[in-house]
Design a protein around this motif. Sequence first.
Motif, PDB file in Angstrom:
ATOM      1  N   ASP A  64     -87.466 -43.181 -55.206  1.00 22.96           N
ATOM      2  CA  ASP A  64     -86.760 -41.945 -55.526  1.00 22.96           C
ATOM      3  C   ASP A  64     -87.828 -40.914 -55.873  1.00 22.96           C
ATOM      4  O   ASP A  64     -88.774 -41.217 -56.604  1.00 22.96           O
ATOM      5  CB  ASP A  64     -85.826 -42.127 -56.721  1.00 22.96           C
ATOM      6  N   LYS A  91     -87.413 -47.929 -56.173  1.00 23.07           N
ATOM      7  CA  LYS A  91     -85.965 -48.169 -56.222  1.00 23.07           C
ATOM      8  C   LYS A  91     -85.618 -49.581 -56.681  1.00 23.07           C
ATOM      9  O   LYS A  91     -84.659 -49.776 -57.417  1.00 23.07           O
ATOM     10  CB  LYS A  91     -85.338 -47.895 -54.858  1.00 23.07           C
ATOM     11  N   ARG A  92     -86.370 -50.592 -56.265  1.00 18.82           N
ATOM     12  CA  ARG A  92     -85.959 -51.959 -56.556  1.00 18.82           C
ATOM     13  C   ARG A  92     -86.265 -52.422 -57.979  1.00 18.82           C
ATOM     14  O   ARG A  92     -85.704 -53.415 -58.430  1.00 18.82           O
ATOM     15  CB  ARG A  92     -86.539 -52.939 -55.533  1.00 18.82           C
TER      16      ARG A  92
END
Length: 133
Positions: A64, A91-92
Amino acid sequence: MTNLETTEEIFTRFGNHDIDGILELLDDDARIEFYGVDAIPYAGDYQGIKACRTFFETVLSSVDIHVFEAEQFLTEGDTVIVVGRLHLTVKRNGNAIISPFVHVITCRNGKWLRFRDFMNTAIAQKAFTDHEH
């Protein structure tokens, strides 16, 4: 468009996640070199429009973007150098990547021919490999 205008427009389109729009401004022989280790999903050498699409899709699906700010543009001949700073989140796992960057861009006929990315890849490697933030 001048090389500087093309570069500024690509930055705008990247901020808008407009990959098709970015690809319109790349030379048919475009090459992206993002230096870093395998832990960074988008590190590598991408040659041709199809591979460049993969690069941009991988970046946008991996992180992001909170800050992607160009602070200085330097131009000479067919070269545009962009100095800036970024703040991304993986993101993860939610880990932050905060780093200055330098992009060295070579243009041909007003389009990007070669894009080289320099940032603190140790920070990105740590963000992608740590499991918790």
